[in-house]
Design an enzyme around this catalytic site. Structure first.
Site, short mmCIF file in Angstrom:
data_model
loop_
_atom_site.label_atom_id
_atom_site.label_comp_id
_atom_site.label_asym_id
_atom_site.label_seq_id
_atom_site.Cartn_x
_atom_site.Cartn_y
_atom_site.Cartn_z
N SER A 59 0.83 -1.20 0.00
CA SER A 59 0.00 0.00 0.00
C SER A 59 0.86 1.25 0.00
CB SER A 59 -0.90 0.02 1.24
OG SER A 59 -1.60 1.24 1.35
N TYR A 68 -3.06 0.52 9.83
CA TYR A 68 -3.24 -0.19 8.56
C TYR A 68 -1.95 -0.15 7.75
CZ TYR A 68 -4.18 -0.74 3.61
OH TYR A 68 -4.10 -1.12 2.29
N LYS A 70 -17.57 -0.91 0.32
CA LYS A 70 -16.48 -0.47 1.17
C LYS A 70 -16.86 0.60 2.19
CE LYS A 70 -12.53 0.35 -0.90
NZ LYS A 70 -11.45 -0.39 -0.22
#
Length: 340
Positions: free
Chosen positions: A118, A144, A180
C-alpha cells in the site's frame, strides 16, 4: 501459465476486478478466497466464473493438510483495507501473519506470488514515494499502513523480495467498490451526494501550505491497477516492490470537477472541517514514482483522471449508462493478453 490461480480478497474491490479480467482472458480455473460476512460484497461475485470459493481459514487448512492442488499463481489481495481500523491485533493477524504464512507456502511450492502492499506505507510523504528507497526509513501514519509495512519488512528480511512481487497501490477508484462504506473512493461517495442534493463536500485543509481541497493524491483507475497486477503475475523474473499509481498527483478539487463534468453539471463544491480522528494522520500529498516499473518493461499508458472518472460514472454509476453487464469495464477495448 499452467495450473489454477488463487485470488484472495476476491469479493473485494480490486480482487473482484482481477477475477473479471482473468475471465475476460479466458481463465475459469480460479480459486476465490474471501470472507463474505453479512454485508453486500457477495454481489461482487455475480457474473464471475470460478472453480471454488473458500474462506481464508479454509485455504490455510487445505495448505496445512496438503490438499491444495499445484497452483500457478497466488494473487494475494485479501486484507483489512480500512485505514481507520484501530484494532491493532486484528490488523496484525489479518494483514501481516496471514500474509507471511501464505507467502512462505507459495515460495516453497515455486508458485508465483503477487501481493497488495500500500502507498499508506510511505506515511506523510516527507521521505518521498520512491519504491526503491530503503524500507527501514518509512514511517506509516496509521496501523493499517504499518501492518502492510511489517509484511514488506518481513519479506525483505527473509530474502523473499527477490522472488515475489508487491504492489503499493495508491488511490484506486472504479467499479465494484460499493461495499467499502467510508473507504469508498470520493468518486463513488460524491456521485451519491450530487444526485441527491446537487453538491459535494471536501475536507478543509488544516495546514497553511495547502488551500481547502488542494490536498493532492495519485488517483489510479482500477482497470490500470489490475492490468499492472496481472502483468507482474506474468513477469516471473520481476520481483520486489512496485508502485501502482499514475505518477501524477491531482487535487481533490480536480477530482470533483471531473465528476461534475462526467455528469454534465456545473461544479458545486463545499468544504467541511477535517475530522478530528484524521488530523495528524492525513496524507496531504501522494505521487507514485513510476520509474522502476517502467524500467522493468511495463509500457501500458495510465488512464487520465478525466477519462477514468468519465468511464466509471458513465458506464457504471449512472443508472442510464448500461451498468450491470457481467464483465463491466472488462468488456472494453483493453488489449487482452493470452499468457495467463
Amino acid at each position: 501459465m499452467n495450473g489454477p490461480i488463487v485470488v484472495t480478497g476476491a469479493a473485494g474491490f480490486i480482487g473482484r476486478n482481477v477475477v473479471a479480467a482473468l475471465n475476460a482472458r479466458g481463465r475459469r480455473d480460479i480459486f476465490l478466497v474471501d470472507l463474505l460476512g453479512s454485508d453486500e460484497r457477495w454481489k461482487n461475485l455475480q457474473g464471475l466464473e470460478f472453480e471454488e470459493i473458500w474462506s481464508p481459514e479454509q485455504l490455510l487448512s487445505a495448505i496445512d493438510g496438503h490438499r491444495m492442488p499445484r497452483v500457478a499463481a497466488v494473487i494475494h489481495l485479501g486484507a483489512c483495507s480500512a485505514t481507520t481500523e484501530r484494532n491493532a491485533d486484528y490488523l496484525l493477524e489479518n494483514n501481516y501473519r496471514y500474509s507471511c504464512r501464505l507467502a512462505a507456502w507459495a515460495v516453497a511450492q515455486g508458485t508465483r506470488f503477487v501481493y497488495a502492499s500500500s502507498a499508506a506505507t510511505y506515511g506523510d510523504g516527507s521521505r518521498g514515494y520512491d519504491d526503491t528507497a530503503p524500507l527501514a526509513q518509512l514511517r506509516p501514519l496509521n496501523m493499517y499502513g504499518y501492518s502492510k509495512h511489517l509484511f514488506d519488512l518481513w519479506a525483505e528480511r527473509k530474502g523473499l523480495l527477490s522472488q515475489i512481487a508487491g504492489l503499493k497501490y495508491f488511490n484506486v477508484y472504479g467499479p465494484h467498490e460499493d461495499h467499502k462504506g467510508d473507504m469508498r473512493s470520493l468518486v463513488n461517495k460524491a456521485y451519491g451526494q450530487i444526485v441527491s442534493r446537487g453538491w459535494i463536500e471536501l475536507f478543509e485543509s488544516d495546514r497553511p501550505d495547502y488551500r481547502h481541497g488542494e490536498q493532492k493524491r495519485d488517483f489510479v483507475y482500477v482497470r490500470d491497477a489490475v492490468e499492472l497486477t496481472l502483468w507482474l503475475v506474468e513477469q516471473r523474473e520481476q520481483s520486489g516492490l512496485f508502485n501502482c499509481g499514475t505518477g501524477q498527483a491531482r487535487t481533490w478539487v480536480d477530482l470533483a470537477k471531473a465528476l461534475f463534468a462526467a455528469l454534465g453539471r456545473e461544479p458545486d463544491i463545499r468544504f467541511i472541517p477535517m475530522p478530528a480522528q484524521l488530523r495528524g494522520k492525513y496524507q496531504y500529498f501522494t505521487q507514485a514514482e513510476m520509474t522502476k516499473v517502467r524500467e522493468a518493461g511495463y509500457a501500458e499508458p495510465f488512464t487520465s483522471l478525466a477519462d477514468g472518472v468519465a468511464d466509471y460514472v458513465q458506464t457504471y454509476l449512472d443508472p442510464g449508462s448500461g451498468s450491470g453487464s457481467l464483465q463491466g469495464i472488462w468488456a472494453g477495448p483493453k488489449v487482452i493478453h493470452e499468457t495467463l
